[in-house]
Design an enzyme around this catalytic site. Structure first.
Site, PDB file in Angstrom:
ATOM      1  N   VAL A  91       0.846  -1.194   0.000  1.00 43.71           N
ATOM      2  CA  VAL A  91       0.000   0.000   0.000  1.00 43.71           C
ATOM      3  C   VAL A  91       0.882   1.244   0.000  1.00 43.71           C
ATOM      4  CG1 VAL A  91      -1.766   1.296   1.241  1.00 43.71           C
ATOM      5  CG2 VAL A  91      -1.805  -1.215   1.254  1.00 43.71           C
ATOM      6  N   THR A  92       0.780   2.041  -1.037  1.00 47.04           N
ATOM      7  CA  THR A  92       1.528   3.296  -1.121  1.00 47.04           C
ATOM      8  C   THR A  92       0.685   4.367  -1.805  1.00 47.04           C
ATOM      9  OG1 THR A  92       2.535   3.040  -3.323  1.00 47.04           O
ATOM     10  CG2 THR A  92       3.667   1.961  -1.477  1.00 47.04           C
ATOM     11  N   ARG A 100      -5.876  12.957  -1.307  1.00 48.47           N
ATOM     12  CA  ARG A 100      -6.845  12.997  -2.409  1.00 48.47           C
ATOM     13  C   ARG A 100      -7.844  11.829  -2.336  1.00 48.47           C
ATOM     14  NH1 ARG A 100      -3.766  15.075  -7.908  1.00 48.47           N
ATOM     15  NH2 ARG A 100      -2.199  16.409  -6.910  1.00 48.47           N
ATOM     16  N   THR A 104      -8.523   5.558   0.345  1.00 49.83           N
ATOM     17  CA  THR A 104      -9.916   5.243   0.665  1.00 49.83           C
ATOM     18  C   THR A 104     -10.593   4.529  -0.497  1.00 49.83           C
ATOM     19  OG1 THR A 104     -10.091   7.107   2.200  1.00 49.83           O
ATOM     20  CG2 THR A 104     -12.152   6.239   1.285  1.00 49.83           C
ATOM     21  N   TYR A 132      -4.870   2.950   9.573  1.00 47.00           N
ATOM     22  CA  TYR A 132      -5.818   1.898   9.214  1.00 47.00           C
ATOM     23  C   TYR A 132      -7.014   1.767  10.141  1.00 47.00           C
ATOM     24  CZ  TYR A 132      -2.356   0.778   5.763  1.00 47.00           C
ATOM     25  OH  TYR A 132      -1.496   0.861   4.700  1.00 47.00           O
ATOM     26  N   PHE A 421       4.294  -9.376   5.903  1.00 50.02           N
ATOM     27  CA  PHE A 421       3.838  -9.540   4.515  1.00 50.02           C
ATOM     28  C   PHE A 421       3.409  -8.206   3.953  1.00 50.02           C
ATOM     29  CE2 PHE A 421       0.329 -10.524   7.394  1.00 50.02           C
ATOM     30  CZ  PHE A 421      -0.708  -9.768   6.918  1.00 50.02           C
TER      31      PHE A 421
END
Length: 421
Positions: A91-92, A100, A104, A132, A421
């Site tokens: 996730v980046t 922006r 989401t 999160y 992970f």
């Protein structure tokens, strides 16, 4: 009229976009952005062997500016049942495109698909704590890293390397680990709430068959066999070469250690502390109630150098999650679960005993009101409802409901996830 934000395209990536997706991942994690040929080849093998539809990207004028990936996983619930999980990673959001709503949008896409597939939970390892919770995840397991000052352990260097129970320790190579490891890991993870599954690629990557970087260094591997010849423990470790004034000061860093029995765990730690020239042992990620400090005659020789949250869980199906785990006590709870994303909120009655559990929607008076993320922290047995109530995160509708919840949900040993992970 559409906004500039909505003009950014969020969707599964195509095969031709994979190198750009990897570049965006590396950029987000502040690594060298252009992947090496070996990294690209190894990660492409993962992409081609998995579900390409679960590699998501956000594209602005054709350039990938945010990334998201999920893959199938099993998570061990309290009692040993394996529940289907949606594991989130990669996730980046590129620094030029923060604030922006891209994460989401990516998260909503992925969690909706996981819910549709029938996954009970989603999981991730959070790089940053504050991100999160707003998506319904809660910290469900924690970890501790220890540094052992070997000369202060009190272990007899003439005896500490040999198991005292009739077992034996042997050095093995990566090929042996690929043969012995998967079966041992299955036995370990079935007995460890919070543990997750490992696929064949995990073993190939962690024994050097698949190499993300050309700088791979082959670690050392040791196996513990019981007096009956059963494989009960494996450890992977690396050692540096550090001398001062003609005296060795080497450090052993544990990459991972699996033990199916306490005897195997004790033997492997003592073996690591007995290696010639080694003055420090770094444990790697361990359970917060690990045996390590107390397998040493002097537990003060082990210093906790890192403590923190580890596996985060997002419950997608309250009924299946609560019915999947076991309970050491007997009782009932009515839970009002608040889920801002609307995936699994509602009021549920849990009836639990050592024989099993049932969870059904209800209109009865509420015992506890809590966010779905806090339910995840309670579900694996590590968190206390009484503590969450004191923090204002759980509201009691009945006096003493927090204590009742703890009596049902908490476990004698803490949950733990050995994996990143």
């Amino acid at each position: 009229m559409s906004s500039p934000h909505s003009a950014i395209d969020v969707r599964p990536i195509t095969e031709s976009e994979f190198p750009d997706w990897i570049r965006a991942v590396n950029t987000g994690f502040l690594r060298e952005p252009i992947p090496s040929e070996s990294e690209l080849e190894a990660r492409r093998a993962q992409f081609e062997s998995g579900d390409a539809g679960r590699y998501l990207g956000a594209f602005d004028n054709g350039r990938c500016v945010a990334t998201f990936k999920s893959f199938p996983q099993e998570l061990t619930a309290v009692g040993g049942a394996a529940v289907p999980a949606n594991a989130v990673t990669g996730v980046t959001v590129t620094a030029t495109h923060r604030r922006r709503g891209l994460l989401t949008r990516l998260m909503a896409h992925d969690l909706a698909a996981a819910k549709e597939r029938g996954d009970v939970v989603a999981t991730l390892i959070a790089a940053e704590y504050q991100i999160y919770g707003r998506y319904g995840f809660g910290p469900a397991t924690w970890m501790t890293e220890w540094t052992v000052d070997v000369p202060r352990t009190g272990l007899d260097p003439r005896r500490s390397g040999s198991p005292e129970d009739g077992g034996r320790i042997d050095l093995v190579d990566g090929e042996d680990v690929r043969k012995l490891g998967p079966d041992l890991h299955e036995r370990v993870r079935r007995a460890q709430p919070g543990a997750v599954s490992r696929d064949e690629m995990w073993w190939r990557v962690n024994t050097g068959v698949v190499r993300f970087e050309p700088s791979w260094r082959e670690p050392h591997y040791a196996v513990y066999r019981s007096a009956h010849g059963e494989v009960e423990g494996l450890v992977s470790y690396a050692a540096d070469d550090n001398w001062h004034g003609k005296l060795p000061h080497d450090t052993v860093s544990v990459q991972w250690l699996l033990a199916a029995t306490p005897a195997a765990e004790r033997a492997l730690w003592r073996y690591l502390c007995s290696i010639d020239w080694v003055t420090k042992v770094k444990s790697g990620w361990r359970a917060p109630d690990d045996l390590l400090p107390f397998v040493l005659p002097n537990p003060r020789a082990a210093t906790a150098t890192t403590q923190g949250d580890w596996l985060w869980v997002r419950i997608l199906d309250v009924v299946r999650a609560l019915e999947a785990r076991t309970y050491e006590g007997e009782g009932s709870l009515v839970l009002e679960v608040v889920d801002g994303d609307g995936l699994t909120g509602g009021r549920y009655r849990l009836d639990a005993s050592e024989a099993g559990a049932s969870c059904t929607p209800t209109r009865q008076d509420v015992d506890l009101t809590l966010d779905v993320g806090d339910l995840a922290a309670l579900w694996l047995g590590d968190e206390s409802a009484v503590r969450l109530a004191a923090l204002g995160r759980v509201r009691e509708g009945r006096a003493g409901a927090g204590r009742s919840a703890d009596a049902l949900l908490r476990t004698s040993r803490r949950p733990w996830c050995p994996d990143m992970f």
